[in-house]
Structure formats: structure tokens, C-alpha cells
Design an enzyme around this catalytic site. Structure first.
Site, mmCIF file in Angstrom:
data_model
loop_
_atom_site.group_PDB
_atom_site.id
_atom_site.type_symbol
_atom_site.label_atom_id
_atom_site.label_comp_id
_atom_site.label_asym_id
_atom_site.label_seq_id
_atom_site.Cartn_x
_atom_site.Cartn_y
_atom_site.Cartn_z
ATOM 1 N N CYS B 182 11.574 0.788 0.839
ATOM 2 C CA CYS B 182 12.816 0.629 0.057
ATOM 3 C C CYS B 182 13.488 1.964 -0.230
ATOM 4 O O CYS B 182 14.706 2.055 -0.331
ATOM 5 C CB CYS B 182 12.518 -0.029 -1.281
ATOM 6 S SG CYS B 182 11.790 -1.640 -1.147
ATOM 7 N N CYS B 320 -16.234 0.004 -19.552
ATOM 8 C CA CYS B 320 -14.904 -0.621 -19.620
ATOM 9 C C CYS B 320 -15.115 -2.115 -19.851
ATOM 10 O O CYS B 320 -16.162 -2.513 -20.359
ATOM 11 C CB CYS B 320 -14.106 -0.351 -18.345
ATOM 12 S SG CYS B 320 -14.778 -1.156 -16.887
#
Lengths: 80, 356
Positions: B182, B320
Site C-alpha cells: 500500500c 505473562c
């Protein structure tokens, strides 16, 4: 015979059109000869990778193209 | 589950309470949080998909803002994965969102994918697309693919129920770099939003088991003239074998990296020792918190800065939510010279089970 060729993505960027009709002397030709004809008209597609579809079905290998068939040149897209 | 929020979709007899529960139990990994990723993520979160992973190593830039609607100008130069996770959690706090602010590469692919059931390809380059394909082949999970080129989009569901893969569509394209993104080509913001919404639709259908999934078909959409067509394609066994072999090679190479992972009980014992540096690398908003006092909360993005004055021989224990980010962080610290790094296998979720 007459076939319709549709272009997508980078191939359409090269041809500068979405579709066109191609005419051949004989009633049936090989997909390879369609490809050769397209490469004569648009030399840049020689260095472009794309897959072929005939009548909305992806092809594998060389096939016979008949009158009124629709060929699509489908390159990979990469944008996201 | 708060059913009122989902009342209007539960009202569909194809979904109902049972369908909503399927969505709540689903684990979906979205790779790429850009033009396609934003609408995919928002739609999955709003629909109540219970567990959403977001992989993106990039930061938000001003040129993203015309199409990537989860971000604002204030978010520029922040990690997309983090900002996107906060944005969709704000819209639906009832789902779990796991951000991975890293690029999806050979060395972390299988670790990140772990037990996700569906991978969504919202990337902007072919190399990552083939990697996702090969990982999906080995894990035997579907890959919901879309990509765009100017005003055109492609969409397909690959590796779904023994169907064809991306390599069956485009064999041996990965060495080919003449496809721009893009940044070079330009893009109208609506186009990736349309394609991303269509990806989300396929994902929800796969989870719910309803409708016809776009298997063995490549959908082509042209936003300039509303031309839509579907191309049929078949499985190419040679390409399936090639992708699977490449995926297995990546998996084997990844497992050679020796990360010291600790079971929940070993980790629980080790964190009682005050000499060990225990670090929660999750984002601030993530729950539950660890029920001890002597630990540090340092989100992944700030870990580098936090550790710059720490002795490389210090024993460090990372954790985590589910063990995937802590493994990535352990790997990173080891590569940067830390010699005594451990992490909690399967994360605080597993630890909760033994301590509660």
C-alpha cells in the site's frame, strides 16, 4: 474464435485495462499459445508471476482454450 | 457471559445461546493489525470471540490513520498490537486480548500460534503469508486469507477441512519481490475495511459451523465497479507436501533453541526466593495479578529499558498470561547476553490453577 481475457492486480496495471477480447484463426488453441500471444502484446507480463483460470476455474498445466472461453490472469496480491 | 450485549445476534436461530458460547470459547490469532486487521479485530471482539491474539511488530504512523480506524493521532509511534488490544477491549471488555508486539517470523511462529484454532492473515507481504500457510498446514488449522491491490481484493479460507492451501493458488511465489504494498501503490481506506469485514464473517461462520465457508474458492472483489467473482481452485498435493515440509523444518529449528521453561509448581517455588528477579511482562490492565509482593511489572515494550542496568548473570523469572510472550522475551534476553533467564510455562493461567 474469440476469447475474453480478464486482468487483475499487477497484470491489470501492465495491460492498463480490465479485460479485452482476443481473436484466433483456429477453433481451439492451447493455453500456452494464448500466453505467448499476451506476452507479445505486453512484454512486461513475461517477468510477472500469475496463475491462470479458464471459465472461473484455476488451471494446472497446459489446457485447450475454446471459442467464447473466459481466461483470467490472477497474480498474488500483497497489500494488507 | 453477559447475554444482553449479544441479544441481537443470539436472536438469530443459527446462533442462539449455544452459538454465542462457541464464540466465547474460540481462540483466534490475527496476524497484522493494519488495514485488514483493524476491521477483523473490531468485528471479532464485538461479536464476543473470547480469546483474540494480535501479532504486529510495527508502530502506528500518521499515514495509517485514513484507514486503520482503531488508531488516533495520539497513538503514533506506539506499538499497533498494544494500541489495538486496548481499543478493542474498550469496546468489549468481556473478551481476552493478547498482544504480541513482534513480527511473525520463523523463530517465533509456532510458539505464538500455540493453541489458537484459526489464523487470520492480514499481513502486507508474501513472505509472511507463505510462513502462515506452512504453519497452518503443520498445525492443521484454517487460515482466513485476504489481501488487497489498489481497488481490488482477494479472499479465501485456506487449509480448511482438508481443502487447498495458499501454495495451491500461487505456487513458488515467495522468491518474487516485484509486488508492491500500500505504501507504494496507494489504497482507498474503504477497500481493506470491506475485505476485513468479509474475513471476520468467514471466521464467525467457521466457529459457529453455519453457512458455506469460502473453501476451494478465491473471491475477487473490485471496489471501483462492484465486480465480484469467485474462482474455483483445487488442492495441489505437491504444494501441500512442500508447505508441510517447510513448516516442519521451521518447527524443528524453533524447538532447538533452549529456553528454560518452568512448570507452575517449580515457578511458584522459585518466586518465593527474594534473590530472583520476578517480572510480569504483561500490559498494566491484564489480570489476574500475582499474589506476591516482590515482583516487578514491566510491560514487554519497556523490558529493554528496565534491564539495561541489570547484571547479565542475575536470575530472571518472566511470566505473562499464557507463556507465549514470556518465552519470546526469554529468547530475546538470552540472545542479548542474559545467562540465567527462566519463564513460566503456560503463564499465570496455569499458576492460578495450582494456587487456587
Amino acid at each position: 474464435m474469440t476469447i475474453t481475457v480478464k486482468y487483475f492486480g499487477v497484470v491489470a496495471d501492465i495491460t492498463q485495462k480490465k479485460e479485452e477480447q482476443l481473436h484466433f484463426e483456429s477453433d481451439a488453441v492451447s493455453l500456452n499459445s494464448v500466453q505467448s500471444k499476451l506476452e507479445q502484446i505486453y512484454s512486461e507480463i513475461k517477468i510477472t508471476k500469475y496463475s491462470f483460470a479458464i471459465n472461473h476455474s484455476m488451471t494446472k498445466g497446459d489446457l485447450i482454450v475454446n471459442d467464447n472461453d473466459e481466461i483470467a490472469l490472477l497474480p498474488a496480491f500483497s497489500g494488507g | 457471559m453477559n447475554t444482553k450485549r449479544y441479544d441481537r445476534q443470539i436472536a438469530l436461530h443459527e446462533i442462539g445461546i449455544a452459538g454465542q458460547q462457541k464464540l466465547a470459547d474460540a481462540k483466534v490469532l490475527v496476524i497484522g493489525a493494519g488495514g485488514l486487521g483493524c476491521p477483523v479485530l473490531q468485528n471479532l471482539a464485538l461479536a464476543g470471540v473470547g480469546y483474540i491474539g494480535i501479532v504486529d511488530g510495527d508502530v502506528v504512523e500518521e499515514t495509517n490513520l485514513h484507514r486503520q480506524f482503531l488508531y488516533t493521532k495520539e497513538d503514533c509511534w506506539q506499538h499497533k498490537a498494544i494500541v489495538a488490544s486496548e481499543a478493542i477491549l474498550k469496546q468489549n471488555p468481556e473478551v481476552k486480548v493478547i498482544p504480541y508486539a513482534v513480527h511473525f517470523t520463523n523463530s517465533n511462529a509456532f510458539e505464538i500460534v500455540s493453541d489458537y484454532q484459526i489464523i487470520v492473515d492480514c499481513t502486507d507481504n508474501l513472505a509472511t503469508r507463505y510462513l502462515i500457510n506452512d504453519v497452518a498446514l503443520v498445525k492443521e488449522i484454517p487460515m482466513v486469507y485476504a489481501s488487497i491491490h489498489k481497488f481490488e481484493g482477494q479472499l479465501s479460507v485456506l487449509n480448511y477441512k482438508n481443502g487447498p492451501s495458499y501454495r495451491c493458488l500461487f505456487p513458488e511465489n515467495e522468491d518474487f519481490h516485484k509486488i508492491d504494498n500500500c505504501a507504494d501503490l496507494g489504497v482507498l481506506g474503504v477497500l481493506p475495511n470491506v475485505l476485513g469485514a468479509m474475513q471476520a464473517n468467514e471466521i464467525l461462520k467457521i466457529i459457529l459451523g453455519i453457512g458455506t465457508v469460502l473453501k476451494s474458492k478465491l473471491l475477487l472483489y473490485n471496489g471501483l465497479d462492484n465486480d465480484v467473482q469467485a474462482i474455483d481452485f483445487q488442492k495441489n498435493e505437491a504444494e501441500i507436501i512442500k508447505g508441510t515440509q517447510r513448516g516442519l523444518a521451521i518447527l524443528n529449528a524453533e524447538s532447538i533453541i533452549g529456553i528454560e521453561s518452568l512448570s507452575s509448581s517449580d515457578f511458584f517455588a522459585a518466586i518465593q526466593n527474594e534473590n530472583n528477579l520476578v517480572i510480569d511482562i504483561r500490559e498494566q490492565y491484564e489480570e489476574p495479578k500475582l499474589a506476591i509482593e516482590n515482583y516487578k511489572a514491566v510491560p514487554l515494550g519497556q523490558l529493554d529499558d528496565f534491564l539495561k542496568d541489570i547484571d547479565k548473570k542475575q536470575k530472571i523469572m518472566l511470566f505473562c498470561q499464557n507463556g507465549s510472550r514470556s518465552k519470546l522475551a526469554s529468547d530475546y534476553l538470552q540472545k542479548n547476553g542474559f545467562t540465567n533467564v527462566f519463564h513460566l510455562d503456560k503463564g499465570i493461567e496455569a499458576l492460578q490453577k495450582i494456587t487456587s
